[in-house]
Design a protein around this motif. Sequence first.
Motif, PDB file in Angstrom:
ATOM      1  N   GLY A  71       0.838  -1.194   0.000  1.00 28.22           N
ATOM      2  CA  GLY A  71       0.000   0.000   0.000  1.00 28.22           C
ATOM      3  C   GLY A  71       0.872   1.243   0.000  1.00 28.22           C
ATOM      4  N   SER A  72       0.499   2.239  -0.783  1.00 27.67           N
ATOM      5  CA  SER A  72       1.348   3.433  -0.939  1.00 27.67           C
ATOM      6  C   SER A  72       1.591   4.156   0.382  1.00 27.67           C
ATOM      7  N   ASP A  73       0.644   4.072   1.331  1.00 30.72           N
ATOM      8  CA  ASP A  73       0.814   4.739   2.623  1.00 30.72           C
ATOM      9  C   ASP A  73       1.874   4.061   3.483  1.00 30.72           C
ATOM     10  N   ASN A  74       2.242   2.845   3.127  1.00 25.59           N
ATOM     11  CA  ASN A  74       3.223   2.092   3.924  1.00 25.59           C
ATOM     12  C   ASN A  74       4.583   1.990   3.236  1.00 25.59           C
ATOM     13  N   VAL A  75       4.835   2.849   2.275  1.00 25.80           N
ATOM     14  CA  VAL A  75       6.100   2.809   1.536  1.00 25.80           C
ATOM     15  C   VAL A  75       6.746   4.187   1.537  1.00 25.80           C
ATOM     16  N   GLU A  76       8.036   4.232   1.875  1.00 26.90           N
ATOM     17  CA  GLU A  76       8.821   5.471   1.825  1.00 26.90           C
ATOM     18  C   GLU A  76      10.134   5.186   1.105  1.00 26.90           C
ATOM     19  N   THR A  77      10.764   6.225   0.632  1.00 22.57           N
ATOM     20  CA  THR A  77      12.057   6.084  -0.035  1.00 22.57           C
ATOM     21  C   THR A  77      13.064   7.027   0.604  1.00 22.57           C
ATOM     22  N   ILE A  78      14.200   6.489   0.996  1.00 20.35           N
ATOM     23  CA  ILE A  78      15.292   7.316   1.504  1.00 20.35           C
ATOM     24  C   ILE A  78      16.493   7.138   0.583  1.00 20.35           C
ATOM     25  N   VAL A  79      17.425   8.051   0.680  1.00 19.51           N
ATOM     26  CA  VAL A  79      18.602   8.050  -0.198  1.00 19.51           C
ATOM     27  C   VAL A  79      19.839   7.781   0.635  1.00 19.51           C
ATOM     28  N   TRP A  80      20.651   6.832   0.195  1.00 22.10           N
ATOM     29  CA  TRP A  80      21.925   6.553   0.859  1.00 22.10           C
ATOM     30  C   TRP A  80      23.046   7.184   0.050  1.00 22.10           C
ATOM     31  N   ALA A  81      23.762   8.128   0.670  1.00 17.38           N
ATOM     32  CA  ALA A  81      24.925   8.737   0.027  1.00 17.38           C
ATOM     33  C   ALA A  81      26.084   7.753   0.168  1.00 17.38           C
ATOM     34  N   LYS A  82      26.282   6.934  -0.850  1.00 22.47           N
ATOM     35  CA  LYS A  82      27.193   5.795  -0.724  1.00 22.47           C
ATOM     36  C   LYS A  82      28.660   6.155  -0.870  1.00 22.47           C
ATOM     37  N   GLU A  83      28.955   7.395  -1.247  1.00 26.35           N
ATOM     38  CA  GLU A  83      30.341   7.843  -1.320  1.00 26.35           C
ATOM     39  C   GLU A  83      30.486   9.138  -0.538  1.00 26.35           C
ATOM     40  N   SER A  84      31.491   9.184   0.318  1.00 23.37           N
ATOM     41  CA  SER A  84      31.756  10.412   1.062  1.00 23.37           C
ATOM     42  C   SER A  84      32.301  11.463   0.106  1.00 23.37           C
ATOM     43  N   GLU A  85      32.339  12.708   0.579  1.00 28.83           N
ATOM     44  CA  GLU A  85      32.809  13.801  -0.279  1.00 28.83           C
ATOM     45  C   GLU A  85      34.248  13.577  -0.719  1.00 28.83           C
ATOM     46  N   SER A  86      35.082  13.107   0.209  1.00 28.81           N
ATOM     47  CA  SER A  86      36.486  12.888  -0.127  1.00 28.81           C
ATOM     48  C   SER A  86      36.640  11.752  -1.122  1.00 28.81           C
ATOM     49  N   ASN A  87      35.788  10.760  -0.997  1.00 24.96           N
ATOM     50  CA  ASN A  87      35.860   9.608  -1.892  1.00 24.96           C
ATOM     51  C   ASN A  87      35.377   9.934  -3.287  1.00 24.96           C
ATOM     52  N   SER A  88      34.256  10.701  -3.354  1.00 20.20           N
ATOM     53  CA  SER A  88      33.653  10.942  -4.652  1.00 20.20           C
ATOM     54  C   SER A  88      34.588  11.719  -5.567  1.00 20.20           C
TER      55      SER A  88
ATOM     56  N   VAL B   9      11.700   1.742   2.012  1.00 18.70           N
ATOM     57  CA  VAL B   9      11.274   1.303   3.336  1.00 18.70           C
ATOM     58  C   VAL B   9       9.812   0.893   3.266  1.00 18.70           C
ATOM     59  N   CYS B  10       9.512  -0.337   3.641  1.00 16.23           N
ATOM     60  CA  CYS B  10       8.138  -0.857   3.596  1.00 16.23           C
ATOM     61  C   CYS B  10       7.695  -1.250   5.001  1.00 16.23           C
ATOM     62  N   TYR B  11       6.498  -0.829   5.363  1.00 13.49           N
ATOM     63  CA  TYR B  11       5.919  -1.154   6.662  1.00 13.49           C
ATOM     64  C   TYR B  11       4.697  -2.051   6.459  1.00 13.49           C
ATOM     65  N   LYS B  12       4.487  -2.969   7.357  1.00 13.06           N
ATOM     66  CA  LYS B  12       3.236  -3.725   7.326  1.00 13.06           C
ATOM     67  C   LYS B  12       2.077  -2.822   7.730  1.00 13.06           C
ATOM     68  N   ASN B  13       2.328  -1.970   8.731  1.00 15.02           N
ATOM     69  CA  ASN B  13       1.347  -0.980   9.160  1.00 15.02           C
ATOM     70  C   ASN B  13       2.099   0.204   9.742  1.00 15.02           C
ATOM     71  N   LYS B  14       2.244   1.251   8.947  1.00 12.64           N
ATOM     72  CA  LYS B  14       3.056   2.393   9.357  1.00 12.64           C
ATOM     73  C   LYS B  14       2.541   3.052  10.632  1.00 12.64           C
ATOM     74  N   ARG B  15       1.220   2.955  10.874  1.00 13.77           N
ATOM     75  CA  ARG B  15       0.650   3.592  12.063  1.00 13.77           C
ATOM     76  C   ARG B  15       1.148   2.954  13.359  1.00 13.77           C
ATOM     77  N   LEU B  16       1.654   1.726  13.266  1.00 17.68           N
ATOM     78  CA  LEU B  16       2.166   1.051  14.461  1.00 17.68           C
ATOM     79  C   LEU B  16       3.654   1.304  14.670  1.00 17.68           C
ATOM     80  N   ILE B  17       4.281   2.048  13.756  1.00 20.15           N
ATOM     81  CA  ILE B  17       5.730   2.224  13.792  1.00 20.15           C
ATOM     82  C   ILE B  17       6.094   3.493  14.551  1.00 20.15           C
ATOM     83  N   GLN B  18       7.029   3.351  15.472  1.00 20.51           N
ATOM     84  CA  GLN B  18       7.658   4.508  16.100  1.00 20.51           C
ATOM     85  C   GLN B  18       9.108   4.146  16.349  1.00 20.51           C
ATOM     86  N   PHE B  19       9.991   4.830  15.686  1.00 22.17           N
ATOM     87  CA  PHE B  19      11.409   4.539  15.841  1.00 22.17           C
ATOM     88  C   PHE B  19      11.881   5.092  17.179  1.00 22.17           C
TER      89      PHE B  19
END
Length: 432
Positions: A44-61, A79-89
Motif C-alpha cells: 500500500g502506498s501509505d506504507n512505503v517510503e524512499t530514503i537516499v543513501w549517500a554511498k560515497e563520502s565527499e572525499s571519496n567521490s 522502506v516498507c511497513y506492514k502498518n506504518k501507524r504502528l511504527i515509532q522509531f
Amino acid sequence: DWLNMIYPRLRVAKSLLADDGVIFISIDDNEQSSLNLICNEIFGSDNVETIVWAKESESNSGKMKNTKTFRDVHEYIIVCYKNKRLIQFDKINEALKNVKFQTTNLAKNNSNKNGDIDRIFEIVNPDNGLSWTDEWKYDKETIDNLLRENLLWFGKDGSNKPRQILPTDDRRTVFVESIVTQGSSTQGRKDLEELLGKNQFDNPKPVKLIKTLLSISSKTNSIILDFFSGSATTAQAVMQLNVEDGGHRKYIMVQLVEQTDEKSDSYKAGYRNICEIGQERIRRASKKILEDNKVSIDIGFRVFKLDDSNMTNVFYSVDDYSKDLLSNLESNIKSDRNDLDLLYGCLIEWGLPLSLPYNSEEIEGCTVHNYNNGDLVACFNENIPDSVIKYIAKQQPLRAVFRDSSFANSPSKINVGEIFKSLAPDTRVKVI
C-alpha cells in the motif's frame, strides 16, 4: 526476469513481517521506479517510503572517474511497513535525550497584536499533553511536519515552550533525515577486506549502514531476516549491535547457492559459492568482535540447505510398478539422508524453532539425539534394544521419534508403545 524474481519474495516477506516490522530494500537507479510500484501494490502506498543513501563520502567521490553527466554517488533504500501507524522509531527519541544539538526560537515574539492569523495556533507536546498558543515562525502544516520528524524541543522535562531543533551533524547520527550518510561503499569493501582479504565479493554493504538501520528499527530481541545475504554484512552488524546495547537479536541469512567464477580471487581462495563466503565472514567477524570487546556472547550459527523430502516417493500408478521397483521400496527414507537430516525434518514438521540447543549421546551403541532438553528425543539406529527405548522413555520427553527400521518386526514396534505408556504416558511417539 528481475520483476518475476522480486515480486513473490516480497509477498512472502510481508507474510513473515511482524505487525510493527520494517523492510529495507537497497536498490539503484535501474530498478528503483519498478520496485516502488511493486512495493506500493503489495504494502500500500501509505506504507512505503524512499530514503537516499549517500554511498560515497565527499572525499571519496572526488577520486571517482570523470563522467560526461553526473557522478553516481547514491543509492535508494525503499522502506516498507506492514502498518506504518504502528511504527515509532523509539531509538530516535531515546537518542535525543543524550545527543548534543542546537535549537532556535520557534515563536516570533512579535509585539504586534495583529500578526499573521494563520500562524497563531496551539502546539501540543504529544508526550504529556501540555500546550502553548503563540504566533509561530511557520504555518501549522510546517509545524506538524516538524513534530512528526521529532524536530521540536520541549525541554528536558517536556514543560518548556517548543523550540526548533537545528539539523546539525550530531543530530544526523540519530538518523532523522531521509538522506543517509552512514557508511560508504568504500568502507563496505574495507570491512570485508579486513576479514577475508581483497576482491572476495563485489560491492558489499558497509556494516555501519546496516547497523544504523537496525539500531533505529529493531528491538533488542528482534529477529532480523536478510533475503539477499550476499557476504553476510547483516550478520556482522547484528552481532556488533548486540555487543553495543546488550541486545539478543537473532539473524537469519538467506542466499541462493551462486557459484563463484573459477577465475575469481574468491574461487582461488577456496570459496566455491557465495554462501561459503558469508559463512566464513560470520566466523571471522564473530571471533574479532569477541577479541575486540572482551565479551562473552553466543556467536554460534547453524547452516541449513533447502532440500526435498527425506521420504522416498511411494506414489506410482499401477502400470509403473515392477519387481525392481518393489525392492527399492523396502525403506521409506532416502538412502542419502543422515540422522540430522531426519531430526531437522521432524522439527520442521512439528513447528519447532531450528535455533534451540541440541546434543547427542551414545547409549549401548545407539545415538540418542536430544533437542532443547527434551522437547524432542530421537533415535534412528536399526534394531534398537528395549533398554535404550526405556532410557529414552525415562527422560519423559515431550516427543520421541524413531524410524520404521529401528524395530525388527511389528511386535517390537508395539512393545515401544507399551513402554512409553508405562514410563512416559504424556510423550507423543512418532515412527517415520
